[in-house]
Design a protein around this motif. Sequence first.
Motif, PDB file in Angstrom:
ATOM      1  N   THR A  64       0.817  -1.252   0.143  1.00  0.00           N
ATOM      2  CA  THR A  64      -0.026  -0.113  -0.017  1.00  0.00           C
ATOM      3  C   THR A  64       0.864   1.206   0.015  1.00  0.00           C
ATOM      4  OG1 THR A  64      -1.865  -1.211   1.188  1.00  0.00           O
ATOM      5  CG2 THR A  64      -1.864   1.150   1.494  1.00  0.00           C
ATOM      6  N   PHE A  65       0.556   2.287  -0.952  1.00  0.00           N
ATOM      7  CA  PHE A  65       1.305   3.228  -1.090  1.00  0.00           C
ATOM      8  C   PHE A  65       0.716   4.351  -0.041  1.00  0.00           C
ATOM      9  CE2 PHE A  65       2.922   0.919  -4.313  1.00  0.00           C
ATOM     10  CZ  PHE A  65       4.149   1.281  -4.864  1.00  0.00           C
ATOM     11  N   PRO A  66       1.534   5.629   0.251  1.00  0.00           N
ATOM     12  CA  PRO A  66       1.070   6.566   1.014  1.00  0.00           C
ATOM     13  C   PRO A  66      -0.240   7.334   0.413  1.00  0.00           C
ATOM     14  CG  PRO A  66       3.569   6.803   0.679  1.00  0.00           C
ATOM     15  CD  PRO A  66       2.921   5.624  -0.263  1.00  0.00           C
ATOM     16  N   ALA A 126      -7.772   8.868  -8.117  1.00  0.00           N
ATOM     17  CA  ALA A 126      -7.460   7.289  -8.371  1.00  0.00           C
ATOM     18  C   ALA A 126      -6.220   7.439  -9.269  1.00  0.00           C
ATOM     19  CB  ALA A 126      -8.292   6.487  -8.880  1.00  0.00           C
ATOM     20  N   PHE A 127      -6.268   8.596 -10.192  1.00  0.00           N
ATOM     21  CA  PHE A 127      -5.276   8.852 -11.155  1.00  0.00           C
ATOM     22  C   PHE A 127      -4.008   9.431 -10.418  1.00  0.00           C
ATOM     23  CE2 PHE A 127      -3.108  10.845 -14.982  1.00  0.00           C
ATOM     24  CZ  PHE A 127      -3.226   9.889 -15.633  1.00  0.00           C
ATOM     25  N   ASP A 128      -4.164  10.324  -9.623  1.00  0.00           N
ATOM     26  CA  ASP A 128      -3.258  10.963  -8.692  1.00  0.00           C
ATOM     27  C   ASP A 128      -2.420   9.765  -8.051  1.00  0.00           C
ATOM     28  OD1 ASP A 128      -3.728  13.682  -8.765  1.00  0.00           O
ATOM     29  OD2 ASP A 128      -4.713  13.812  -6.999  1.00  0.00           O
ATOM     30  N   THR A 171      -5.795   6.107  -1.450  1.00  0.00           N
ATOM     31  CA  THR A 171      -4.717   5.234  -1.145  1.00  0.00           C
ATOM     32  C   THR A 171      -4.776   4.037  -2.056  1.00  0.00           C
ATOM     33  OG1 THR A 171      -5.073   5.979   1.263  1.00  0.00           O
ATOM     34  CG2 THR A 171      -4.011   3.978   0.814  1.00  0.00           C
ATOM     35  N   LEU A 172      -3.614   3.619  -2.705  1.00  0.00           N
ATOM     36  CA  LEU A 172      -3.686   2.709  -3.656  1.00  0.00           C
ATOM     37  C   LEU A 172      -2.749   1.629  -3.011  1.00  0.00           C
ATOM     38  CD1 LEU A 172      -2.734   3.007  -7.503  1.00  0.00           C
ATOM     39  CD2 LEU A 172      -1.116   1.367  -6.118  1.00  0.00           C
ATOM     40  N   THR A 173      -3.275   0.393  -3.529  1.00  0.00           N
ATOM     41  CA  THR A 173      -2.816  -0.999  -2.999  1.00  0.00           C
ATOM     42  C   THR A 173      -2.460  -1.556  -4.262  1.00  0.00           C
ATOM     43  OG1 THR A 173      -3.617  -0.963  -0.964  1.00  0.00           O
ATOM     44  CG2 THR A 173      -2.942  -3.070  -1.577  1.00  0.00           C
ATOM     45  N   VAL A 174      -1.327  -2.286  -4.548  1.00  0.00           N
ATOM     46  CA  VAL A 174      -1.040  -3.191  -5.505  1.00  0.00           C
ATOM     47  C   VAL A 174      -1.880  -4.730  -5.230  1.00  0.00           C
ATOM     48  CG1 VAL A 174       0.556  -4.553  -7.096  1.00  0.00           C
ATOM     49  CG2 VAL A 174       0.968  -2.174  -6.110  1.00  0.00           C
TER      50      VAL A 174
END
Lengths: 134, 125
Positions: A11-13, A51-53, A91-94
């Motif tokens: 998970t990214f900041p 989400a694009f950010d 907040t993005l998670t792969v």
Amino acid sequence: MPVDQSLVGRTFPPTPPRAVSEEQVRDFVLATGGSSYAGGAAPATFPIVLAFDAMNAFLEAEQVDLFRIVHGEQKFAYERPVFPGDVLCATLTVASLRQIAGNDIIGTTSVVTDGAGAVVCSTSATLVHRGAAS
Amino acid sequence: MSLPTRTFTITRADLVRYAAASGDHNPIHQDESVAVSVGLPGVIAHGMYTMALAARAVDEWFPGAEVVSLGCKFTNPVVVPADGGVDLVVAGEVKSVDDGLTTVALTVTCEGQKVLGMPKAVVRA
């Protein structure tokens, strides 16, 4: 260059908070087939801005070129619409990584939250990273 | 129940406008040479622009209704010519109405070919 398999589950900041303005929603309405905007909820796909950010920050961190990315799939599940005045971050998670025919297929989820920390919507995106031609 | 089909004409200028409004400045949506360099047939519309137009149709069918979920796959690119435009046709059918939630199955085509896979919207209407 294949994307690093160890990213799965990471998970990214959160992205820097973005205050949604009426002008920004109006621009989005007028750019997506709408003829006017008289206030109120933003269009359903507006959260892609957040989400694009998050995706851009992820691609930058992984040194992946945006121009090699094609969108494969996108889903939104909404808790509530977005309104001007909201302060949102994503907040993005792969979620997954696969390789098919020289392309990386990157599954991501991005959760968009408001200033109170409440979930506004959950998005999932599949990004196709087109490998360099050999 | 079939909903009235909506047609949108997409031009390169629309893609420039969408890029500015959404922040998606991927050059494959602006620059023919970059698009071709990654194996695309030409400048293509943002998938999210196509999806936004499908959502616009849903909003016209159910004015003011809250969208509960929205999703699709991007199965075929929408190639946008340098001159003139290309037509995107959004058709919809109500699949079910259950507990205040209306499920709409969409069919989104460009020059007779489906460009979105299983586009679906659920609205509270």
